[in-house]
Design an enzyme around this catalytic site. Sequence first.
Site, mmCIF file in Angstrom:
data_model
loop_
_atom_site.group_PDB
_atom_site.id
_atom_site.type_symbol
_atom_site.label_atom_id
_atom_site.label_comp_id
_atom_site.label_asym_id
_atom_site.label_seq_id
_atom_site.Cartn_x
_atom_site.Cartn_y
_atom_site.Cartn_z
ATOM 1 N N TYR A 171 0.827 -1.206 0.000
ATOM 2 C CA TYR A 171 0.000 0.000 0.000
ATOM 3 C C TYR A 171 0.865 1.262 0.000
ATOM 4 O O TYR A 171 0.600 2.221 -0.734
ATOM 5 C CB TYR A 171 -0.914 -0.040 1.220
ATOM 6 C CG TYR A 171 -1.827 1.141 1.396
ATOM 7 C CD1 TYR A 171 -2.914 1.346 0.553
ATOM 8 C CD2 TYR A 171 -1.620 2.042 2.445
ATOM 9 C CE1 TYR A 171 -3.770 2.426 0.740
ATOM 10 C CE2 TYR A 171 -2.471 3.118 2.637
ATOM 11 C CZ TYR A 171 -3.534 3.302 1.778
ATOM 12 O OH TYR A 171 -4.382 4.364 1.967
ATOM 13 N N LYS A 175 0.891 4.115 -2.899
ATOM 14 C CA LYS A 175 0.525 5.498 -2.603
ATOM 15 C C LYS A 175 1.687 6.456 -2.866
ATOM 16 O O LYS A 175 1.462 7.623 -3.232
ATOM 17 C CB LYS A 175 0.031 5.613 -1.160
ATOM 18 C CG LYS A 175 -1.322 4.950 -0.922
ATOM 19 C CD LYS A 175 -2.403 5.503 -1.854
ATOM 20 C CE LYS A 175 -3.797 5.074 -1.469
ATOM 21 N NZ LYS A 175 -4.829 5.569 -2.400
#
Length: 301
Positions: A171, A175
């Site tokens: 993640y 991001k």
Amino acid sequence: MSGICDGRVVVVTGAGRGLGRAHARVFAAEGARLVVNDLGVGLDGAPGPDSPAGRVVDEIRAAGGEAVAHGGDVATTEGAASLIATALETYGRLDTLVNNAGFLRDRMLVNLDEDDWDAVLRVHLKGHFLPLKHAAAHWRAEAKAGRMPTARIVNTSSGAGLLGSVGQGNYSAAKAGIVGLTLVAAAELARYGVQVNAVAPAARTRMTERTFADTMTAPTSGFDAMAPENVSPLVVWLGSAASAGVSGRVFEAEGGRITVMEGWRPGPSADKGARWSPGEAGETALKLLAEAPEPGAVHGA
């Protein structure tokens, strides 16, 4: 409401729940016409029992707004192309794209499967790139035809992408990639009347249940600092014509706080004018580090 988005057509991905739903509802309240995208999957990306996009459309229409649902997978070329086509075929134009879709598959790195890595990078990073690509192609064509857009893209990063987050290597990488994509898109698309920015939100959603476990229950009175609706006003402003001149920026938004994030920039430096030996390089690096500020702490460390 101020009607800051009167007449604008806005696409929001992952808009069936949480932040995306809040963004769509506030855009509609400010006069925008919406394409509400949601694939209707679970927190981990597995198929869910139904799609929530239609429910959000019903909410917007019940409040007097205009909206249509889109259930395609924006991490595919077909899904992203049909998303943009839905806006153009329904409303005849497109003004703003908010990339928000995503899910989590958290593991410590040594336990992180390749499939979990690929799935999270796909939905967050590829799921930003493909809608951006197809929207940008439309706006480039408009600009070349002499119809310069006042177009906006708002991408969704995270504090995990800016500082890292323990147990979220996939993640965090996705991001962080979204920040890089935002900077490149802002530079490349400016000539076509497109501004591109990113927000790193903190709010109570399905994806943050564990992160904000101690604040999951909304207060019975007063200001709910973790409500997703707190992030939406900034997103709506960035998606409006009122944000003219703001591009290539990353903002954090949490509760009542908005922060302009400052990315990588040169710090202390030394130049020998010749090649360093390994020992010299190490000694110099330590001296420079002593002059530099400490980096922010990784979330969860």
